[in-house]
Design an enzyme around this catalytic site. Sequence first.
Site: not given
Length: 801
Positions: A40, A44, A275, A277, A280, A283
């Site tokens: 993480s 930017c 599909i 379960n 997505a 980006d």
Amino acid sequence: MKEKIIIVGGVAGGASTATRLRRLSEEYEIIMFEKGAYPSFANCGLPYHIGKVIPERESLIVQTPEKFKNRFQIDVRVLSEVVGVNTKEKTVTVQTETGESYEENYDYLVLSPGARAWKPEIEGIHLDNIFTLKTIPDMDRIIEKLEKTCCKKAAVIGGGFIGIEAAENLKHLGLETLLIEAESHILAPFDSELSESLEEEMREKGVELFLKEKVVKFEEKNGLSIFLESGKKVEVDFVIVAMGIRPDTRFLQNSGIDLGSRGEILVNEYLETNISNVYALGDAIPEVALAGPANRQGRIVANNIFGKREKYKGSIGSSVIKVFDMVGAATGKNERQLKQSEVDYEVLHLYPNSHAGYYPNATQLHCKLLFQKENGIILGAQCIGYEAVDKFIDVIATTIHFGGTIYDLSELELCYAPPFGSAKSPINMAGFVGRNITDSLMKVVKIEELQSFDTQKHFRLDLRTLEETTVAPIRCEANIPLDELRQHLDEIPKEKEIWCYCAVGLRGYIATRILMQHGFQVRNILGGYRLLPKEWKKEQKKTIEQPKAVEALEETKKETMEVLNLTGLSCPGPLMKLKAKMEEVELGKNFHVIASDPAFANDVQAWVKASGNHLYEVKKEKGFVHAYLSKGNSLASFENQVIENKEGMTIVVFSGDYDKAMAAFVIANGALAMGKKVTMFFTFWGLSILKKGHSVSVKKSFMDKMFAMCLPKSWKNLPLSKMNFFGIGAKMMQHIMKKKNLANLEDLIQNAKEGGAHIIACSMSMEAMGIREEELLDGIDFGGVAQYLGAAKEGNPNLFI
């Protein structure tokens, strides 16, 4: 048994999903795989650490695996790349940094692999000194290059957000910086008229722009060479490629998960793939690649896995960027997108202040709003300025989200105090202007329509003051200041459509209302002078030529000058206030003038030159124009003005007599031969001298045709002032001149044009006498008295013939 959730990818989307899942349930087993070392981080902020604006590298690292484990009991495995997905067996294949691989099963799979920096197939693009900027290691490699080698010149390929930020930060480091963009303008979310202002800001800060230029090859021989499609070649020390991104989904090729043509993962409104379960986000799906939407998507995916069914309503693409001192922000659709979608829309431009104009240091915004005329629904907006830009766009974005209209904008109650806003906020003003359009109180001329201007159908009415037109002249049919408009209505043709304009559009609106109620067909050019085509404008110098006899202005002297704060005033306010102040003070009085109107930088240069005052320096800084000037400051500046005056000559040609026309052009050519700058202003009967030698078919009213019959058809038919004998005298004069091998009038006119004489035909006289532009010689200018007066200030002598 605990349900096992595997998340592929961290950063915004994956990390948000993981932490939201844990807050919803302590029972999940959550594993997050990240192929890099940083699960993480603030991508930017990468350009700003390169430019040392963000000094600490560690501040870019938002969370570590240890923090995820200690606070959220999330198993974060870095340097672990998911290289395959088996949706039938519900497993993923993971490869570690050592090259070993293993499988991990799941109950739910969340795909947040992000995108990779795109490098197109250009010869040489994989050379060592060509970098991308997407991850912390990318940033580290660029910083290492800067620290270990002597870099003086760099190029950025791509004018998107990352490219602009990279270019700005390289310039902050003192590098000579180039930016190469294949499109006509930078920053795709903005329409061209706003992009151009951001481009100008970059140029003023020293970034060299190559627009409409494609890179065809890179080559490294004693330095890095960039070859452009136009044939140009530039030499740099290194390159940052910022040409966009592509979904990083190659590991899903044989998974059975549906992908789009660019590799994007296709999802439904719940962010589910085809599909069961498998979700997505980020980006890697067909959405705007921004951190804000990715974080919201992560929350929605977690809710849906938990059983709190929630739809993702899509993104409207709200974005903001800092371009040196300027800020640009946009939301919703721009004009290009609306035209591609064949959506019928209206557009408005306005230039409000960032806060109350009477409170010091207000700066000007340029706001653009797009909406449907039939119902007022807002489709998009863009804004540039120096402060309060994001505030304007955030309110518009909120209104778009709730399906709001321009009527809603006019009714919004927003907080106000002089340091922070205006009683009529920019948001309210946008609503008022939009309602004027939808309620048919005003018709507007769109920017693309300006190119179709036709003298047979349209009539340009300049509503600016004499001071404004002197410093920024425009080709137009009439210049009538707004406050004098009602006294001159009989001079405006009712058979043509009147196109009104002023500095920004407000006076144009008032004039539109006056003229509409007097039976005129009229439209307002919203945005005014600033959005007019370049071919309508007389070119102005943007640099200041300092008098050689005056020493550079020292900082200590600047500090002693009286400050005249003209911020918050829109054109012509700053010039009018400055003019009034200069009339009150004694010779030699120095001023430091501060204005927020961006046009003032050029206006003050032209005004000082025309008014006989002296300008030491002008500069732009964080949205303000600083001008240092004096009233007839010194002998040195006075001598400079005298020298300038001796270089100019103005000739007003009022007569339509052949001999007087000859005299005018003989004098003009003589002055040109002596190196003088010559301006010739032709008015009333003198316009016949400029007529073409052959007849031109133009549409005229009955009265104009009658007038034309009484005037000479061209210079060939001009009478003599004495001994004309019904035209015989003029013919004899032409014969004698030819016999004695003397230059005739046609030759003298051509010589003057080739010698650089500025020949102006008075547009007001042309309208009065029914003469059209098409009837006059090519290569001449059309204008009014302001142009003549501006030239007369430089002229010595000033002749009237």
